[in-house]
Write a protein that holds these residues in place. Structure first.
Motif, short mmCIF file in Angstrom:
data_model
loop_
_atom_site.label_atom_id
_atom_site.label_comp_id
_atom_site.label_asym_id
_atom_site.label_seq_id
_atom_site.Cartn_x
_atom_site.Cartn_y
_atom_site.Cartn_z
N LYS A 1 0.83 -1.20 0.00
CA LYS A 1 0.00 0.00 0.00
C LYS A 1 0.87 1.26 0.00
CE LYS A 1 -3.87 -2.12 2.48
NZ LYS A 1 -4.72 -2.06 3.68
N ILE A 2 0.34 2.31 -0.59
CA ILE A 2 1.04 3.60 -0.60
C ILE A 2 0.83 4.28 0.74
CG2 ILE A 2 1.15 5.87 -1.71
CD1 ILE A 2 2.08 3.50 -3.47
N GLU A 3 1.91 4.73 1.35
CA GLU A 3 1.81 5.43 2.64
C GLU A 3 1.50 6.91 2.41
OE1 GLU A 3 5.24 4.70 5.08
OE2 GLU A 3 4.52 2.70 5.62
N ALA A 4 0.54 7.42 3.18
CA ALA A 4 0.12 8.81 3.02
C ALA A 4 -0.03 9.49 4.37
CB ALA A 4 -1.21 8.87 2.26
N VAL A 5 0.16 10.81 4.36
CA VAL A 5 -0.05 11.62 5.56
C VAL A 5 -1.12 12.66 5.23
CG1 VAL A 5 1.89 13.11 4.91
CG2 VAL A 5 1.03 13.16 7.26
#
Length: 243
Positions: free
Chosen positions: A8-12
């Motif tokens: 999964k793509i990590e996002a903030v």
């Protein structure tokens, strides 16, 4: 087309205060994108100034930019336009990962040679053919064919060269990389990075991904210049991957 299982793509999530609407936005993003996105944290603008961003994606309700991360400005209530923008960007980032994986499957630390000695183009091609550094994947004819092919049509692009030879000689596909920060004389100029492409029919299913990532590497001059200054193979591998 069914997508391969991928990380999964990590996002903030960044909002002006990091509270209230930020938490509502987090829940909405998780609801719609939990299969592709991992929200690592929710931050205020002030917190972002004090802590580095390591995530690939920044979902922000305010205009902002961060080096090394993609930024999507969204409405606090995640309207359709914002949701579509996130979906498009996440798919793009996942594709980039898959392209990088296909390319990096062909190269490892054993296939990277660091040198600072003065050598001829022919000597370097002889040295970096995978037979010398990775068992006996290709035959000796491969080296001769690579030298001959380079004489017919040079593969020099700026300070990079990408020699290769007919697929008939390749037993196992791989890519070796030769780095010489002093430069090797190559067709009335100098090259500092030489990617030796040993390809055969086995790469066919991933050929588009491999060459798309390779093209991304070749077009990023800043990354290439950083690469030939490095002496740490692990960091070179990270740069090749795109980190």
């Amino acid at each position: 087309q069914e997508r391969k299982e991928t990380k999964k793509i990590e996002a903030v999530i960044v909002c002006s205060t990091g509270l209230g609407t930020a938490r509502l936005l987090e829940q909405r993003v998780k609801k719609y994108f939990s299969d592709r996105l991992k929200i690592t944290r929710v931050m205020s603008l002030q917190e972002v100034k004090e802590q580095p961003i390591s995530e690939e994606l920044v979902i922000s309700t305010v205009n902002t930019q961060y080096e090394g991360a993609s930024v999507i400005k969204v409405s606090p209530f995640l309207d359709d336009f914002s949701a579509n923008a996130i979906s498009h960007k996440v798919d793009q980032l996942i594709d980039n990962h898959e392209h990088a994986d296909a390319f990096m499957n062909l190269i490892d630390k054993e296939l990277i040679l660091l040198d600072d000695k003065t050598k001829t183009k022919e000597e370097v091609i002889q040295e970096i053919t995978p037979e010398e550094i990775h068992g006996s994947e290709v035959g000796y004819d491969y080296k001769e064919a690579a030298v001959e092919r380079e004489e017919v049509a040079s593969t020099k692009i700026g300070f990079v060269a990408t020699p290769h030879a007919p697929v008939d000689y390749v037993k196992k596909p791989c890519i070796s990389l030769y780095i010489n920060s002093e430069g090797i004389t190559w067709d009335h100029g100098k090259v500092k990075l030489i990617f030796f492409l040993a390809m055969n029919e086995r790469i066919k299913p991933d050929i588009q991904s491999i060459y798309q990532h390779f093209n991304d590497i070749l077009e990023n001059e800043k990354r290439l210049k950083k690469m030939f200054r490095l002496k740490d193979k692990d960091k070179i591998i990270e740069l090749l991957r795109g980190n």
